[in-house]
Write an enzyme that holds these catalytic residues in place. Structure first.
Site, mmCIF file in Angstrom:
data_model
loop_
_atom_site.group_PDB
_atom_site.id
_atom_site.type_symbol
_atom_site.label_atom_id
_atom_site.label_comp_id
_atom_site.label_asym_id
_atom_site.label_seq_id
_atom_site.Cartn_x
_atom_site.Cartn_y
_atom_site.Cartn_z
ATOM 1 N N ASP A 147 -6.081 -7.169 4.187
ATOM 2 C CA ASP A 147 -6.999 -6.363 3.391
ATOM 3 C C ASP A 147 -8.130 -7.529 2.870
ATOM 4 O OD1 ASP A 147 -8.610 -4.468 2.284
ATOM 5 O OD2 ASP A 147 -7.688 -4.812 0.363
ATOM 6 N N ASP A 185 -2.582 -18.526 1.148
ATOM 7 C CA ASP A 185 -3.589 -19.279 0.323
ATOM 8 C C ASP A 185 -4.351 -20.348 1.328
ATOM 9 O OD1 ASP A 185 -1.046 -20.425 0.520
ATOM 10 O OD2 ASP A 185 -1.000 -21.365 -1.703
ATOM 11 N N TYR A 218 0.860 -1.180 -0.128
ATOM 12 C CA TYR A 218 0.023 -0.153 0.038
ATOM 13 C C TYR A 218 0.838 1.357 0.075
ATOM 14 C CZ TYR A 218 -4.528 -2.091 0.819
ATOM 15 O OH TYR A 218 -5.783 -2.769 0.679
ATOM 16 N N ASP A 238 -11.808 -9.273 4.952
ATOM 17 C CA ASP A 238 -13.355 -9.059 3.913
ATOM 18 C C ASP A 238 -13.785 -10.515 3.915
ATOM 19 O OD1 ASP A 238 -13.266 -6.753 3.588
ATOM 20 O OD2 ASP A 238 -13.991 -6.718 1.431
ATOM 21 N N LYS A 293 3.373 -15.226 2.971
ATOM 22 C CA LYS A 293 3.861 -16.176 1.713
ATOM 23 C C LYS A 293 5.230 -16.277 1.816
ATOM 24 C CE LYS A 293 2.192 -18.121 -2.016
ATOM 25 N NZ LYS A 293 1.162 -19.323 -2.015
HETATM 26 C C1 IPM Z 1 -10.487 -1.364 3.815
HETATM 27 C C2 IPM Z 1 -10.718 -0.587 2.619
HETATM 28 C C3 IPM Z 1 -9.312 0.212 2.129
HETATM 29 C C4 IPM Z 1 -8.231 -0.656 2.314
HETATM 30 C C5 IPM Z 1 -9.685 1.146 0.843
HETATM 31 C C6 IPM Z 1 -10.941 1.668 0.761
HETATM 32 C C7 IPM Z 1 -8.286 1.851 0.560
HETATM 33 O O1 IPM Z 1 -10.704 -1.898 1.836
HETATM 34 O O2 IPM Z 1 -10.293 -0.362 4.850
HETATM 35 O O3 IPM Z 1 -10.006 -2.349 4.098
HETATM 36 O O4 IPM Z 1 -7.978 -1.379 1.046
HETATM 37 O O5 IPM Z 1 -7.579 -0.473 2.938
HETATM 38 MN MN MN Z 2 -10.650 -3.712 2.473
#
Ligand code: IPM
Ligand code: MN
Length: 363
Positions: free
Chosen positions: A254, A230, A150, A258, A198
């Site tokens: 990240d 993975d 990032y 999710d 990884k």
């Molecule tokens: C998160 C989001 C952010 C990230 C985006 C919006 C930049 O997906 O907070 O997880 O990738 O960190």
């Molecule tokens: Mn995210």
């Protein structure tokens, strides 16, 4: 506001609603925060700031200096969401709302993003996983937030535009501090750390693993498990109950968080805390959900639970956080929920859910 007693503190918070549904959900979380302060006799002061697309529109910058100053001068930041479709569909846009979020993370030194994964009994049927797999799953993801791909430079394109590159960089210091944090939280939980990397391919991952192997012996009471990313992606859906504290680098975190968040049944339920060097930030893990903006239909619970984390992590107010969690669970048991989790039953509005929870807390 409540009376200031000897035990009470003054809570000084920055409120950054952001874009999309941000303002609606943050309003509910702020109302809940006010109700808790009232109940426990804490004085509260808060000030609004702008961030994201709305800040670009107003100032040209996604994280203006005034917003940063406000955050630096506050004890905690309650944050909504950022993002606007007009930028998503324009890859050539030079200034983007997401840059505001990244700058905020970097400038506040928020190197750890903590995302608890818990299940709610009344929501199990909404999980994409079989109930027996997910029932009772309870773990914490710790995502490194200010390093890796990032922020690594160089990042960009070749002159002809046909080659692009990102750089993944980690220093020993960055890895050490987040691993120690993971062990600290594991000791408050079930004494297990899963370090996800990884290392079979990436040099940065090999540094993570080397440092983890150095640090692990300092925590003999904590079990350390090493896992390739993975495999971890697979294990989250196959055996989520096997995790206690998972720690990993920025991009892996990240993606995995999710994935981990939806096994609970709805993305609209997951809070997060970003902590580090300066003021901590509390925000839902979902995005700005622009399609729902202004409709009073978005689920405010992730943000309300982020306020619970704020009481606990920023102010050490454990009972206050617990009361918010209890109120959220009660609202779900009572079926006072937004459309994303309402099933065939009546769906309540964002504000109705917030008001119900406030009433529960104030009673
Ligand atoms: C998160 C989001 C952010 C990230 C985006 C919006 C930049 O997906 O907070 O997880 O990738 O960190
Ligand atoms: Mn995210």
């Amino acid at each position: 506001m409540g009376v200031l007693t000897d035990e009470s503190k003054k809570l000084n918070i920055a409120v950054l609603p952001g874009d999309g549904i941000g303002p609606e959900i943050v309003e509910q979380a702020l109302n809940v925060t006010k109700a808790v302060c009232e109940k426990f006799g804490h004085a509260l002061s808060y000030e609004y700031g702008i961030v994201g697309a709305c800040a670009i529109d107003a100032t040209g910058f996604p994280y203006p200096q005034a917003t940063h100053d406000l955050c630096m001068n506050s004890d905690a930041v309650l944050f909504g969401a950022i993002g606007d479709p007009k930028y998503d569909n324009d890859p050539s846009a030079k200034v983007r709302p997401e840059q505001g979020l990244l700058k905020m993370r970097k400038d506040l030194g928020l190197y750890a993003n903590i995302r608890p994964v818990t299940t709610f009994p009344s929501l199990i049927h909404k999980s994409p996983l079989r109930a027996d797999l997910v029932e009772g799953a309870d773990f914490m993801c710790i995502r490194e937030l200010t390093g890796g791909m990032y922020f690594g430079r160089p990042q960009g394109r070749s002159e002809d535009g046909n080659t692009a590159y990102d750089t993944c960089i980690y220093t020993r210091e960055e890895v050490e501090r987040i691993l120690h944090l993971a062990y600290k939280y594991a000791r408050q939980r079930n004494n297990k750390v899963t370090m996800v990397d990884k290392a079979n391919v990436l040099a940065t991952s090999r540094l993570w693993r080397q440092i983890a192997q150095e640090i692990a012996p300092q925590y003999p009471d904590v079990e350390t498990e090493y896992m390739f990313v993975d495999n971890a992606a697979m294990r989250i859906i196959q055996w989520p109950k096997s995790f206690d504290v998972m720690v990993t680098e920025n991009l892996f975190g990240d993606i995995l968080t999710d994935e981990a968040s939806v096994i609970t049944g709805s993305l609209g339920m997951s809070p997060s805390a970003s902590i580090g060097i300066h003021t901590s930030v509390f925000e839902p893990i979902h995005g700005s959900y622009p399609q729902a903006a202004g409709k009073n239909i978005a689920n405010p619970i992730a943000t309300i639970l982020s306020a619970a984390l704020m009481f606990e992590y920023a102010f050490g107010m454990i009972e206050e956080g617990a009361l918010i969690r209890e109120a959220v669970a009660a609202s779900m048991d009572a079926g006072v929920v937004t459309e994303d989790i309402a099933n065939d039953a009546k769906a309540y509005k964002t504000s109705e859910v917030g008001e119900w929870i406030v009433k529960y807390i104030s009673k």
